[in-house]
Write an enzyme that holds these catalytic residues in place. Structure first.
Site, PDB file in Angstrom:
ATOM      1  N   ASP A   1       0.822  -1.206   0.000  1.00 26.59           N
ATOM      2  CA  ASP A   1       0.000   0.000   0.000  1.00 26.59           C
ATOM      3  C   ASP A   1       0.860   1.261   0.000  1.00 26.59           C
ATOM      4  O   ASP A   1       0.519   2.269  -0.627  1.00 26.59           O
ATOM      5  CB  ASP A   1      -0.866   0.059   1.267  1.00 26.59           C
ATOM      6  CG  ASP A   1      -1.690  -1.189   1.506  1.00 26.59           C
ATOM      7  OD1 ASP A   1      -1.388  -2.220   0.891  1.00 26.59           O
ATOM      8  OD2 ASP A   1      -2.611  -1.134   2.333  1.00 26.59           O
TER       9      ASP A   1
ATOM     10  N   GLU B   1      -7.055 -10.389  -4.588  1.00 26.63           N
ATOM     11  CA  GLU B   1      -6.823 -11.541  -3.703  1.00 26.63           C
ATOM     12  C   GLU B   1      -8.013 -12.502  -3.686  1.00 26.63           C
ATOM     13  O   GLU B   1      -8.005 -13.464  -2.932  1.00 26.63           O
ATOM     14  CB  GLU B   1      -6.487 -11.054  -2.293  1.00 26.63           C
ATOM     15  CG  GLU B   1      -5.105 -10.416  -2.215  1.00 26.63           C
ATOM     16  CD  GLU B   1      -4.848  -9.717  -0.886  1.00 26.63           C
ATOM     17  OE1 GLU B   1      -5.829  -9.198  -0.316  1.00 26.63           O
ATOM     18  OE2 GLU B   1      -3.696  -9.697  -0.447  1.00 26.63           O
TER      19      GLU B   1
ATOM     20  N   GLN C   1     -10.327  -6.210  -6.025  1.00 25.76           N
ATOM     21  CA  GLN C   1      -9.800  -4.857  -6.230  1.00 25.76           C
ATOM     22  C   GLN C   1      -9.090  -4.817  -7.577  1.00 25.76           C
ATOM     23  O   GLN C   1      -8.729  -5.853  -8.119  1.00 25.76           O
ATOM     24  CB  GLN C   1      -8.835  -4.481  -5.123  1.00 25.76           C
ATOM     25  CG  GLN C   1      -7.499  -5.203  -5.168  1.00 25.76           C
ATOM     26  CD  GLN C   1      -6.607  -4.814  -3.996  1.00 25.76           C
ATOM     27  OE1 GLN C   1      -6.607  -5.470  -2.973  1.00 25.76           O
ATOM     28  NE2 GLN C   1      -5.845  -3.754  -4.163  1.00 25.76           N
TER      29      GLN C   1
END
Lengths: 761, 761
Positions: A352, A480, A593
């Site tokens: 991140d 994921e 995502q």
């Protein structure tokens, strides 16, 4: 959705107390200064549900790991930021009765996070059978003297005089809620009480970080004081009588010093010296300096939004928390997904940082802040090499989750397979160099990292004789909700990018400074065959492709899935990770995502608008955005495609994620790293800001709901103010030499002498 | 490899004691009788490394589970067979000094597992400074009265008289080594000492199984006796003087009764009654009956091998342990991978039972034994439906690991994805029905299971519009060195087989008994559309195929892996699971255990020799056989292909797996279920025994290392003796009506009147 907190452009206000929401409020009301952080706990006793949290940057305990089934290569421990000695506590007794805010009756309750001043204050009136006591407390974690915390605690009997007992204390008997076997992470070293000063020294087990917390107090009235001491506990019991209407003010000064910053033997005396100096300077002066430091931070990183106070509050909250979490003063620190606001994820570093946070710090802080984020990884290069070696691979594999460079995560599908993180870490070097022009960094610190990551990719890929292509099997991509897939396009693409960028950097070096180049080859034991192999892999990489849609496939076999879109999902299915079993998620087409789209975001310049639109139109309807890191990427790409409403809708999904407890998990702590995503959505998305070929470029538009928005950018010694209103965008060079910028692909010269206004498209 | 144990056809002999090998020896020397089991621990104090293990069939504790990261659908607990009260213990003091076999000097040590009689005996001479004490102990777990255990303990001073203190005890303070949080699984209920009888009653926490262990003793000499009692502990201290040369004999009688078999309130009195009755009958009589029961077992299930004593010992050991573990008297029990010999895998049931053990019990025991193994699953059907529902699927998904029908395993790639287990459970029904001809079972108990499993497959598969095929995504096949793959051929194939077998069974029922058929459709709410869908899925199932090799692919993308064979592996790589990280294993082509070949083994009749050979020649060189369940399947298929040497080599890999501690893990317990694999390799492989269309068929050969081998088969009321020597195979019907058999594809009539000898091919 009902908003729990009052809307205010600079404050988050809890007006009236809801016990059941307390953990969320505690997260929201967190304070931090990069060195330490506190959840918004009460100073008084509170026997209700609460996560009392005091966290010190970089102070961790290697908690014994937990796995379902041990696999070769798993790490032995999972580092947890240790919940540290509670230093805010002040026990309060009125006429001999302990005030417990979970039990006592009160009115006019307010808890206020002031983002402008970085303070947390609380006021209430306790209602006793025959009296009322007004309490006002305010605290801050000093942004200048980062080891200091100050609390001002005021108390006024409203109806009649009372016997008051105030007991400010330090309590080291603090456990992490998130401890795998309920272990106590600390051992007590010393409790020292001298005159009016207390020093509690504790040491983490195993990792052996020593922490001294020193306390002194001031009181505006004479009182009887009794020192108290117990195991890992120091306090001063202050007894006095307060007359009706009399304001009793207790100021608690705290200094927290650690063996990360001083030799172990000096830690207690350092804490003592700091707290003494603080008392000497006094609350007012320290607070003034603290406020001034925050004024400067806001001056550089604020985003102003007119016409939408909730949006204003939301973005300020996010910027505020980012600035509280990481200040860039120490390259040994990084940004945990929860910052100092909770214990989930162990307070560690993920990709991140590079993928989402770095652009924020690049644009809103001095260059050294982003540079320190990069150096963090540079300093961990040897450990990343050990990590790759543990998996039987060459080069460096940076950990998925780390605090000191060692891997902590222990799910094979993530730890061993979510290797695309290496790509983001490599790409951050390019982002930094492109932004700052700091070529020296590239050669000195960037290349060693790039080369080892390239070695990793080259070893991890293999040649497929049947297809005459290189492949990367057995990976987990950014999405994921797929595990152990073959040829994740994003991973293959960013691997190739790394190889090419490393090769180009080497080639440029060779052309510009062949002596240094030769030296480097020797130092890093690079031979020409190795470079040829990289080049061959980059050329012959296999990319999964969907002919039916003329787009890249997320991975091999993606189209074999039953093709559904989020429109086929029922409300009861969402979020999938709570309602579906893992196998159902894995075999579904739904995407957690941005994955392919993350790659398109990174490598946008390789795609034309039609390419981007085709990919977007296929993948967005399949994306459930169950990572808070997802909507910002789609928002930026929607903006790129001129889909302004969509860009704004996606921005809204995380704009007030924590303030509105959108995912029902803010009790665990704030989503610190995804806060950078909302900044990105506005600055990169709505304003279309990017640095291309060394030039700041813009493609601004104003979301319909807003009157205007405004932000500042640091860029190579300049500060540029950008304001977008309903008709025009205004560019104002506040500081620095003239420079060229591009707006809607036209180039302009910007100088402090003259503002530039461009009509919106 | 040096053999630790002496070779003997009926015994396993430890001649001299190696402390460092003690845990292995304890596993090897385990005794069991289907109701309970004991590791081969010493009765005396032993302070050295040891896993003291007493396990009672079906008595488990739901241990709090451990996972790296919780996933929706994971089970809350992992059932562990509870290590139960130690009832074998006899503390020994000589002249006031405790004899600790880890500390005391001794000579002439022997520990002997007698497989013919199912006893464990031990003898040694303790060397004291001024004396020598001969000790001889023997124990057995009664095969007739399954709640009884008997120990005869003899002691003789060799040089001079001594003061002896013998303390037989019951000790309930026993912890599982394999407890996730070190919890004590038991609570003490009562310690009752009456006259000469002690009853210890304990209850497992949470699962609330009550267990009473009763003890009485006999001594061949008058002595002073003092009862002793402590928490969860009962004992009798027996003090006496033993003259030089005098043989002191202590006989300890134990009865273990549980609330699985009696109402809870009656458990203690039942144990008391059983032990009293045992004392009344006496050791000699009880042992004689026990021995007789074992004679019968051996009469049915022995394999005799001439010319190779090590092979003889190996196969007898395996058959012995299988018979100790599961006797088929109770359909609530099943066969754990470690039986009663250790704690690993929690003592639970896997698909090993159906795929490997069932054929052994079918051929060597009364039909009801195999039937009880099947009924175990039938009784768990409702829980298997709940398990499927938890994953959002229709029908039944049997658990990967269970003790009571609920899933215990908690790795998503296994728990949720290794769904082929459902196929083996369905196929076991066919195996049983084909073998026994028990059509009634098929309709009454088989069909409900088959239908729910079919429903599961139908829901788990989906239609792929692009390929006009049904697919099964996201599975783990038998080869657990691949996780979350798409279209594992074995899984797709066994799913289709289940659908077809269920449809055929229903069709036959319709033709033969349409009334019952209609009733069943109503009962099980089957509608014609559902059957049509099954039929369509079966017809349109997708099978991955390797054109390059004209064989089925293990799964989609298998050929994208770097193609290597075991010849490319170095010794240091093996076993892969210890030396390679999981990701490296997953992306390698190496196969843990038969996967495609497991399917070819099941569905051999669908393939000709050339087909089998092509698959064998591709997959065997890629298989590392790191599951002990793998070599037997390859051995049988090698035998089928006439590759006799290869068949024998593969058989050798597990023939003495535990006896020679081949995988260095016998200390954890024995590989009970894989023991059935060596039986299969001999009977199905070397003798080529199968039941085809209701006829026993054979394709025998003799491994070169052997002189001959011989075994017996139960088949529909007959007992057939088969002996294969170097030139001929002999078939002798020992009991039952005449029947037809096939040898090398020729049919013969077999009757008790006449033996049949066929020349080997």
């Amino acid at each position: 959705m009902k908003k729990y907190f009052l809307t205010d452009e600079w404050k988050v206000i809890e007006d009236g107390f809801d016990k059941s929401y307390n953990r969320v409020t505690e997260s929201i009301m967190s304070l931090g200064n990069g060195h330490m952080g506190l959840r918004g706990n009460f100073v008084e006793k509170y026997s209700g549900d609460s996560l009392a949290g005091t966290y010190l940057a970089g102070i961790y305990y290697p908690d014994k790991t937990v796995v379902g089934w041990w696999k070769n290569g798993y790490p032995e421990y999972f580092a947890k930021i240790a919940n540290s000695a509670n230093f805010i506590g002040i026990d309060l007794k009125i006429d001999g009765v302990t005030i417990d805010l979970a039990e006592v009756k009160f009115r006019d309750f307010k808890r206020v996070l002031n983002m402008k001043e970085a303070t947390l204050s609380k006021s209430l009136v306790v209602e006793l059978p025959d009296n009322e006591i007004k309490i006002e407390a305010v605290r801050f974690l000093d942004q200048v003297n980062k080891e200091l915390a100050l609390i001002k605690y005021k108390l006024t009997p409203l109806k009649k005089s009372v016997q008051v007992e105030l007991t400010p204390y330090l309590n080291g008997n603090v456990k992490n809620e998130d401890a795998n076997y309920g272990e106590f992470f600390w051992q007590g070293i010393a409790c020292t009480a001298k005159d009016s000063l207390d020093v509690l020294t504790m040491k983490t087990k195993k990792s052996e970080f020593e922490v001294s917390t020193a306390m002194q107090y001031q009181l505006n009235k004479k009182a009887q004081v009794t020192p108290k001491q117990a195991e890992n506990y120091l306090a001063r019991k202050i007894s006095l009588t307060a007359a009706k209407g009399e304001e009793i003010i207790l100021t608690k000064y705290i200094a927290v010093c650690t063996s990360r910053d001083y030799p172990q033997s000096e830690v207690p005396e350092q804490a003592e010296a700091k707290v003494k100096a603080a008392v000497k300077q006094g609350y007012t002066k320290l607070f003034a300096e603290h406020k001034q430091a925050w004024d400067l931070i806001w001056q550089e990183s604020d985003i102003k939004i007119s016409g939408d106070p909730a949006a204003q509050q939301g973005i300020r909250f996010n910027i505020f928390q980012l600035n509280q979490t990481y200040t860039g003063h120490d390259p040994r620190l990084n940004i945990g997904p929860k910052g100092f606001t909770g214990e989930k994820y162990g307070g560690l570093t993920y990709w991140d940082t590079e993928a989402y946070c770095l652009p924020f710090y690049l644009a809103t802080h001095a260059e050294k802040v982003a540079r320190n984020l990069l150096l963090y990884r540079y300093h961990h290069l040897e450990k990343a090499k050990e990590n790759a070696a543990k998996l039987g691979l060459k080069g460096a594999l940076y950990p998925m989750v780390t605090i000191n460079g060692e891997e902590c995560h222990n799910e094979w599908e993530i730890t061993f397979e979510e290797i695309h993180r290496n790509g983001a870490i490599a790409h951050a070097i390019k982002d930094y160099v492109d932004y700052t022009g700091d070529k020296e960094y590239l050669v000195k610190y960037g290349l060693p990292v790039l080369i080892e990551i390239s070695r990793f990719w080259a070893d991890r890929a293999h040649f497929n004789q049947y297809k005459d292509k290189y492949m990367i099997l057995g990976v987990t991509g950014p999405n994921e909700y797929e595990n152990n897939v073959n040829n994740n396009w994003y991973t293959n693409r960013i691997a190739v990018w790394t190889l090419n960028y490393t090769l180009t950097t080497l080639k440029n070096l060779k052309n510009n400074n062949s002596k240094h180049y030769q030296k480097l080859l020797t130092e890093l034991t690079i031979n020409p065959q190795e470079l040829e192999l990289w080049s061959e892999i980059a050329e012959k990489m296999y990319y999964p492709y969907l002919k039916e849609y003329s787009i890249y496939a997320q991975q091999d076999g993606y189209l074999d899935k039953e093709q559904k879109t989020t429109a086929d999902l029922k409300q009861a299915d969402l979020p999938l990770h709570r309602n579906w079993s893992w196998d159902k998620i894995l075999r579904s087409p739904f995407i957690k995502q941005a994955d392919v789209m993350q790659g398109i975001y990174y490598f946008k310049s390789d795609f034309n608008q039609a390419d981007i639109a085709r990919h977007y139109d296929f993948y967005e309807p399949r994306t459930v955005h169950e990572s808070s890191l997802s909507p910002c990427i789609y928002s930026i790409l929607a903006a790129e495609l001129g889909r302004e409403d969509k860009a704004y809708q996606l921005y809204l999904r995380t704009a007030r994620l924590d303030l509105d407890n959108y995912n029902h998990d803010t009790d665990d702590g704030l989503h610190i790293t995804s806060m950078a995503g909302t900044w990105l959505a506005i600055v990169r998305g709505f304003a279309g800001y990017e640095v291309k070929a060394g030039l700041p470029t813009f493609r601004p538009f104003l979301p319909q709901a807003w009157t205007d928005f405004e932000f500042k950018l640091n860029f190579r010694g300049r500060r540029i103010k950008v304001k977008v209103d309903s008709t025009q965008s205004h560019f104002d060079l506040e500081a620095g030499d003239p420079l060229k910028i591009k707006v809607y692909q036209h180039q302009y010269e910007l100088s402090t002498a003259e503002n530039l206004s461009i009509k919106n498209k």
